[in-house]
Design a protein around this motif. Structure first.
Motif, short mmCIF file in Angstrom:
data_model
loop_
_atom_site.label_atom_id
_atom_site.label_comp_id
_atom_site.label_asym_id
_atom_site.label_seq_id
_atom_site.Cartn_x
_atom_site.Cartn_y
_atom_site.Cartn_z
N THR A 134 0.85 -1.22 -0.07
CA THR A 134 0.05 0.06 0.02
C THR A 134 1.03 1.15 0.13
OG1 THR A 134 -1.63 -1.04 1.21
CG2 THR A 134 -1.80 1.36 1.30
N VAL A 135 0.67 2.22 -1.03
CA VAL A 135 1.24 3.34 -1.05
C VAL A 135 0.19 4.66 -0.65
CG1 VAL A 135 2.29 5.15 -2.55
CG2 VAL A 135 2.89 2.77 -2.94
N THR A 136 0.52 5.17 0.46
CA THR A 136 -0.33 6.45 0.85
C THR A 136 0.70 7.47 0.64
OG1 THR A 136 -1.70 4.94 2.07
CG2 THR A 136 -1.95 7.45 2.46
N ASP A 137 0.52 8.40 -0.14
CA ASP A 137 1.34 9.65 -0.53
C ASP A 137 0.72 10.74 -0.83
OD1 ASP A 137 4.08 8.56 -0.02
OD2 ASP A 137 3.87 7.73 -1.89
N GLU A 138 1.56 11.86 -0.35
CA GLU A 138 0.75 13.07 -0.68
C GLU A 138 1.67 13.48 -2.03
OE1 GLU A 138 -0.39 16.51 1.81
OE2 GLU A 138 1.38 17.34 1.22
N ILE A 139 1.18 13.75 -3.28
CA ILE A 139 1.62 14.18 -4.25
C ILE A 139 1.53 15.62 -4.44
CG2 ILE A 139 1.64 13.73 -6.66
CD1 ILE A 139 2.14 11.17 -5.52
N GLY A 140 2.77 16.28 -4.80
CA GLY A 140 2.94 17.62 -5.04
C GLY A 140 2.78 17.76 -6.64
N VAL A 141 1.70 18.71 -6.96
CA VAL A 141 1.57 18.79 -8.31
C VAL A 141 2.05 20.37 -8.89
CG1 VAL A 141 -0.27 18.82 -10.32
CG2 VAL A 141 -0.35 16.98 -8.21
N GLU A 142 2.52 20.50 -9.77
CA GLU A 142 2.60 21.91 -10.27
C GLU A 142 2.09 21.97 -11.79
OE1 GLU A 142 5.75 25.20 -9.43
OE2 GLU A 142 6.12 24.56 -11.67
N VAL A 143 1.13 22.64 -11.87
CA VAL A 143 0.15 22.57 -13.12
C VAL A 143 0.73 23.91 -14.02
CG1 VAL A 143 -1.92 22.95 -14.46
CG2 VAL A 143 -2.00 21.53 -12.34
N THR A 144 1.16 24.10 -15.00
CA THR A 144 1.64 25.11 -15.84
C THR A 144 0.82 25.27 -16.89
OG1 THR A 144 3.91 24.60 -15.12
CG2 THR A 144 3.62 26.01 -17.02
N VAL A 145 0.55 26.29 -17.48
CA VAL A 145 -0.26 26.82 -18.75
C VAL A 145 0.67 27.78 -19.30
CG1 VAL A 145 -2.29 27.72 -19.87
CG2 VAL A 145 -2.60 26.15 -17.77
N ASP A 146 1.17 27.55 -20.43
CA ASP A 146 2.21 28.38 -21.29
C ASP A 146 1.60 28.96 -22.35
OD1 ASP A 146 4.79 28.21 -19.73
OD2 ASP A 146 4.83 26.42 -20.63
N LEU A 147 1.82 30.47 -22.66
CA LEU A 147 1.71 30.83 -23.91
C LEU A 147 3.21 31.24 -24.54
CD1 LEU A 147 -0.11 32.02 -26.09
CD2 LEU A 147 -0.16 34.15 -25.00
N ASP A 148 3.43 30.07 -25.27
CA ASP A 148 4.99 30.19 -25.75
C ASP A 148 5.28 31.21 -26.64
OD1 ASP A 148 7.56 28.36 -25.74
OD2 ASP A 148 6.90 28.68 -27.72
N PHE A 149 6.41 32.06 -26.12
CA PHE A 149 6.87 33.09 -26.81
C PHE A 149 7.03 32.99 -28.49
CE2 PHE A 149 10.01 36.21 -28.52
CZ PHE A 149 9.20 37.42 -28.18
N THR A 150 7.79 31.95 -28.55
CA THR A 150 8.41 31.56 -30.23
C THR A 150 7.20 30.83 -30.79
OG1 THR A 150 9.22 29.18 -29.43
CG2 THR A 150 10.77 31.17 -29.49
N ASP A 151 6.23 30.18 -30.30
CA ASP A 151 5.17 29.52 -31.02
C ASP A 151 3.95 30.52 -31.19
OD1 ASP A 151 6.52 27.44 -31.33
OD2 ASP A 151 5.52 26.31 -29.73
N ALA A 152 3.74 31.72 -30.55
CA ALA A 152 2.66 32.59 -30.57
C ALA A 152 2.48 33.06 -31.78
CB ALA A 152 2.55 33.79 -29.41
N THR A 153 1.12 33.34 -32.18
CA THR A 153 1.01 33.93 -33.63
C THR A 153 0.04 35.24 -33.30
OG1 THR A 153 -0.88 32.70 -34.25
CG2 THR A 153 1.22 31.77 -34.73
N ASN A 154 -0.28 35.96 -34.40
CA ASN A 154 -1.30 37.08 -34.11
C ASN A 154 -2.66 36.43 -33.95
OD1 ASN A 154 0.46 39.09 -34.46
ND2 ASN A 154 0.50 39.12 -36.71
N ALA A 155 -2.92 35.38 -34.04
CA ALA A 155 -4.14 34.86 -34.08
C ALA A 155 -4.65 34.68 -32.66
CB ALA A 155 -4.30 33.24 -34.73
#
Length: 177
Positions: A134-155
């Motif tokens: 049995t594993v009982t752990d607290e999982i740390g989660v870092e959620v990231t949402v990027d608006l990538d600089f090199t992939d961004a377009t005028n759209a």
């Protein structure tokens, strides 16, 4: 009908009766019962995530600021994990990010998550992580949402996205010994 043929048919019928159920021919046989046992199944589940506020570029709370290419939103959470069972292994992932109705901005956003256990980055958990079934752990989660600089377009200009549902998943993988 030929006498030889009649004799052969009679002999065949007699053999079928002797072997097939007339009970006059016996073979040795025996049987033994293998005893049964009770069985119980394990479980695999995540608790409800407990999260802090969204942060913009790691510099403070995100409220109503307008994002631009190169910006990154992050949210740190913890979630309880229960994995009970021998030979159990499961993969952690961020699945089905719902960022709102598709438009140029939504199409250019990239959602991801990093999972940690005791400070170490993990992509999966196994029953061996705690040395037992049995594993009982607290999982740390870092959620990231990027608006990538090199992939961004005028759209992606002057549009709206909604960080509606970013689903964490725990999916059993094959850990057959």
């Amino acid at each position: 009908m030929d006498t030889t043929l009649k004799g052969a048919l009679a002999a065949g019928a007699a053999a079928v009766l002797l072997v097939g159920g007339a009970g006059t021919l016996a073979f040795w046989s025996d049987s033994e019962t293998v005893t049964g046992t009770g069985i119980s199944s394990g479980e695999l589940k995540l608790g409800t995530p407990v999260c802090g506020a969204w942060q913009l570029n790691g510099a403070g709370a995100f409220t109503t600021q307008l994002i631009v290419p190169g910006d990154q939103l992050t949210r740190t959470c913890t979630v309880d994990l229960i994995a009970a069972g021998e030979n159990l292994e499961a993969d952690l992932a961020l699945t089905s990010p719902d960022l709102g109705t598709s438009n140029g901005l939504v199409d250019e956003l990239d959602a991801s998550a990093e999972f940690t256990v005791d400070g170490a980055v993990v992509t999966s958990v196994t029953e061996a992580d705690d040395g037992g079934p049995t594993v009982t752990d607290e999982i740390g989660v870092e959620v990231t949402v990027d608006l990538d600089f090199t992939d961004a377009t005028n759209a992606s200009q002057d549009l709206t996205a909604t960080l509606a549902a970013l689903t964490l998943s725990l999916t059993q993988s094959d850990a057959t010994p």
